[in-house]
Design an enzyme around this catalytic site. Structure first.
Site, PDB file in Angstrom:
ATOM      1  N   ARG A   1       0.235  -9.196  13.966  1.00 25.03           N
ATOM      2  CA  ARG A   1      -0.452  -8.207  13.112  1.00 25.03           C
ATOM      3  C   ARG A   1      -1.331  -8.912  12.090  1.00 25.03           C
ATOM      4  NH1 ARG A   1       4.553  -5.380  10.877  1.00 25.03           N
ATOM      5  NH2 ARG A   1       3.208  -4.045   9.635  1.00 25.03           N
TER       6      ARG A   1
ATOM      7  N   ARG B   1      11.725  -5.799   4.472  1.00 16.32           N
ATOM      8  CA  ARG B   1      11.418  -4.362   4.335  1.00 16.32           C
ATOM      9  C   ARG B   1      12.408  -3.518   5.138  1.00 16.32           C
ATOM     10  NH1 ARG B   1       5.455  -2.052   5.367  1.00 16.32           N
ATOM     11  NH2 ARG B   1       5.696  -2.931   7.447  1.00 16.32           N
TER      12      ARG B   1
ATOM     13  N   ARG C   1      -9.363   0.541   8.808  1.00 14.80           N
ATOM     14  CA  ARG C   1      -8.954  -0.844   9.049  1.00 14.80           C
ATOM     15  C   ARG C   1     -10.004  -1.608   9.832  1.00 14.80           C
ATOM     16  NH1 ARG C   1      -2.904   0.316   9.153  1.00 14.80           N
ATOM     17  NH2 ARG C   1      -1.901  -1.576   8.461  1.00 14.80           N
TER      18      ARG C   1
ATOM     19  N   LYS D   1       0.821  -1.212   0.000  1.00 15.37           N
ATOM     20  CA  LYS D   1       0.000   0.000   0.000  1.00 15.37           C
ATOM     21  C   LYS D   1       0.855   1.262   0.000  1.00 15.37           C
ATOM     22  CE  LYS D   1      -2.039  -1.069   3.870  1.00 15.37           C
ATOM     23  NZ  LYS D   1      -1.320  -2.314   4.136  1.00 15.37           N
TER      24      LYS D   1
ATOM     25  N   ARG E   1      11.601  -1.635  10.703  1.00 12.09           N
ATOM     26  CA  ARG E   1      10.571  -1.205  11.648  1.00 12.09           C
ATOM     27  C   ARG E   1      10.522  -2.155  12.822  1.00 12.09           C
ATOM     28  NH1 ARG E   1       5.087   0.060   8.340  1.00 12.09           N
ATOM     29  NH2 ARG E   1       4.283  -1.058  10.143  1.00 12.09           N
TER      30      ARG E   1
HETATM   31  P1  ADP Z   1       2.239  -1.886   3.217  1.00  9.80           P
HETATM   32  O1  ADP Z   1       2.252  -0.378   3.185  1.00  9.80           O
HETATM   33  O2  ADP Z   1       1.001  -2.466   2.542  1.00  9.80           O
HETATM   34  O3  ADP Z   1       2.461  -2.473   4.580  1.00  9.80           O
HETATM   35  P2  ADP Z   1       4.793  -1.665   1.800  1.00  9.80           P
HETATM   36  O4  ADP Z   1       4.476  -0.737   0.663  1.00  9.80           O
HETATM   37  O5  ADP Z   1       5.587  -1.142   2.942  1.00  9.80           O
HETATM   38  O6  ADP Z   1       3.440  -2.408   2.311  1.00  9.80           O
HETATM   39  O7  ADP Z   1       5.526  -2.945   1.150  1.00  9.80           O
HETATM   40  C1  ADP Z   1       5.963  -4.022   1.987  1.00  9.80           C
HETATM   41  C2  ADP Z   1       7.287  -4.558   1.441  1.00  9.80           C
HETATM   42  O8  ADP Z   1       7.063  -5.205   0.186  1.00  9.80           O
HETATM   43  C3  ADP Z   1       8.330  -3.458   1.171  1.00  9.80           C
HETATM   44  O9  ADP Z   1       9.608  -3.974   1.497  1.00  9.80           O
HETATM   45  C4  ADP Z   1       8.193  -3.190  -0.330  1.00  9.80           C
HETATM   46  O10 ADP Z   1       9.405  -2.722  -0.922  1.00  9.80           O
HETATM   47  C5  ADP Z   1       7.802  -4.568  -0.864  1.00  9.80           C
HETATM   48  N1  ADP Z   1       6.919  -4.523  -2.021  1.00  9.80           N
HETATM   49  C6  ADP Z   1       5.924  -3.622  -2.276  1.00  9.80           C
HETATM   50  N2  ADP Z   1       5.293  -3.927  -3.431  1.00  9.80           N
HETATM   51  C7  ADP Z   1       5.890  -5.048  -3.919  1.00  9.80           C
HETATM   52  C8  ADP Z   1       5.682  -5.868  -5.091  1.00  9.80           C
HETATM   53  N3  ADP Z   1       4.718  -5.582  -5.975  1.00  9.80           N
HETATM   54  N4  ADP Z   1       6.490  -6.943  -5.250  1.00  9.80           N
HETATM   55  C9  ADP Z   1       7.453  -7.246  -4.338  1.00  9.80           C
HETATM   56  N5  ADP Z   1       7.706  -6.516  -3.225  1.00  9.80           N
HETATM   57  C10 ADP Z   1       6.926  -5.431  -3.009  1.00  9.80           C
HETATM   58  P1  AMP Z   2       1.159   0.360   9.059  1.00  8.73           P
HETATM   59  O1  AMP Z   2       2.306   1.305   8.886  1.00  8.73           O
HETATM   60  O2  AMP Z   2      -0.021   0.705   8.189  1.00  8.73           O
HETATM   61  O3  AMP Z   2       1.578  -1.090   8.918  1.00  8.73           O
HETATM   62  O4  AMP Z   2       0.651   0.552  10.561  1.00  8.73           O
HETATM   63  C1  AMP Z   2       1.508   0.293  11.653  1.00  8.73           C
HETATM   64  C2  AMP Z   2       0.675   0.116  12.933  1.00  8.73           C
HETATM   65  O5  AMP Z   2      -0.026   1.345  13.226  1.00  8.73           O
HETATM   66  C3  AMP Z   2      -0.422  -0.945  12.855  1.00  8.73           C
HETATM   67  O6  AMP Z   2       0.063  -2.260  13.108  1.00  8.73           O
HETATM   68  C4  AMP Z   2      -1.374  -0.464  13.951  1.00  8.73           C
HETATM   69  O7  AMP Z   2      -0.860  -0.743  15.254  1.00  8.73           O
HETATM   70  C5  AMP Z   2      -1.309   1.061  13.764  1.00  8.73           C
HETATM   71  N1  AMP Z   2      -2.339   1.511  12.793  1.00  8.73           N
HETATM   72  C6  AMP Z   2      -2.113   2.067  11.565  1.00  8.73           C
HETATM   73  N2  AMP Z   2      -3.275   2.370  10.960  1.00  8.73           N
HETATM   74  C7  AMP Z   2      -4.269   1.995  11.822  1.00  8.73           C
HETATM   75  C8  AMP Z   2      -5.696   2.026  11.770  1.00  8.73           C
HETATM   76  N3  AMP Z   2      -6.370   2.520  10.695  1.00  8.73           N
HETATM   77  N4  AMP Z   2      -6.377   1.564  12.845  1.00  8.73           N
HETATM   78  C9  AMP Z   2      -5.747   1.084  13.915  1.00  8.73           C
HETATM   79  N5  AMP Z   2      -4.414   0.991  14.018  1.00  8.73           N
HETATM   80  C10 AMP Z   2      -3.657   1.453  12.984  1.00  8.73           C
END
Ligand code: ADP
Ligand code: AMP
Length: 220
Positions: free
Chosen positions: A172, A128, A89, A14, A161
């Site tokens: 999660r 990541r 969420r 995302k 992270r």
């Molecule tokens: P989210 O915001 O949904 O938690 P991220 O955008 O942080 O996900 O992506 C999670 C991990 O996967 C990151 O290390 C990112 O570089 C990688 N990633 C994102 N999109 C792809 C894809 N289409 N194919 C492979 N790896 C990806």
């Molecule tokens: P993310 O960066 O989207 O993976 O979010 C990291 C953490 O922030 C999550 O695991 C939750 O603990 C908190 N968080 C982010 N967005 C939300 C949401 N919409 N509702 C509740 N918790 C959230």
């Protein structure tokens, strides 16, 4: 006003896609996870509360999350809309967003679900790395930085992270996948849902998202 909601499990991509879509659509990218991490870094009261949930891989309470998001949406740069990443969420959050947008005569235009199987999510989160300064996202396998450990865009150190350790990732996914299914149902019922195959390479996912948005515009 254009409001796009990006849905997907943790690790679906995302944040990666939201930045690319922001540049295409010209509306800001608002990620509740980023807002919470900034609050934790600042040591604000919000950050102290949020940290307790985040450390355990749990969702922060709806009350805290909805207030923070609606305050952010009220800022001037979001006047023409926003790409929401990681919000809503839960069904309660989705309903609160609907109510706030309806009060402004608007609605969620499109909910884009990035679908990735659970095994791949665990692999992506383990690889990541994010920029310590601005949160730019990398992946050791799929999207590595040019210089190991260094952000291509601003030269900052890359860090993992705290909630990307395996046991927190498992917690999660356990909690958040069930909640995600409720939110997906909410937007399917509202007829604004489009699902995209998130296993494709990053640029192909972006094209699929843009195509889904264009299809929604021409249909609407
Ligand atoms: P989210 O915001 O949904 O938690 P991220 O955008 O942080 O996900 O992506 C999670 C991990 O996967 C990151 O290390 C990112 O570089 C990688 N990633 C994102 N999109 C792809 C894809 N289409 N194919 C492979 N790896 C990806
Ligand atoms: P993310 O960066 O989207 O993976 O979010 C990291 C953490 O922030 C999550 O695991 C939750 O603990 C908190 N968080 C982010 N967005 C939300 C949401 N919409 N509702 C509740 N918790 C959230």
């Amino acid at each position: 006003m254009t409001t796009v909601v990006l849905l997907g499990a943790p690790g679906a991509g995302k944040g990666t896609q939201a930045v690319l879509l922001r540049d295409r659509l010209g509306i800001p990218h608002i990620a509740t996870g980023d807002l919470f991490r900034a609050a934790v870094r600042d040591g604000s009261a919000l950050g102290v509360q949020a940290r307790r949930y985040m450390e355990r891989g749990q969702l922060v309470s709806d009350e805290i999350t909805v207030k923070m998001l609606l305050d952010r949406l009220a800022e001037p740069d979001a006047r023409d809309g926003a790409i929401l990443d990681g919000f809503p969420r839960t069904r309660v959050q989705a309903e609160a967003l609907d109510a706030a947008l309806a009060a402004a005569g608007s609605q969620v235009d499109r909910a884009l679900l990035v679908e990735v199987p659970e095994r791949e999510l665990v692999r992506r989160l383990a690889g990541r790395w994010i920029c310590s300064m601005s949160g730019h996202v990398y992946n050791l396998a799929a999207n590595p930085p040019q210089i190991p450990g260094t952000c291509d865009l601003d030269g900052s150190n890359l860090v993992q992270r705290a909630d990307d350790k395996l046991e927190t990732v498992q917690a999660r996914l356990r909690q958040q996948l069930a909640a995600l299914a409720d939110v997906v149902d909410h937007y399917r019922d509202a007829n604004v849902l489009a699902a995209i195959d998130g296993l494709q390479p990053i640029p192909d996912v972006t094209e699929a998202l843009v195509a889904a948005l264009a299809a929604a515009r021409s249909a609407g």
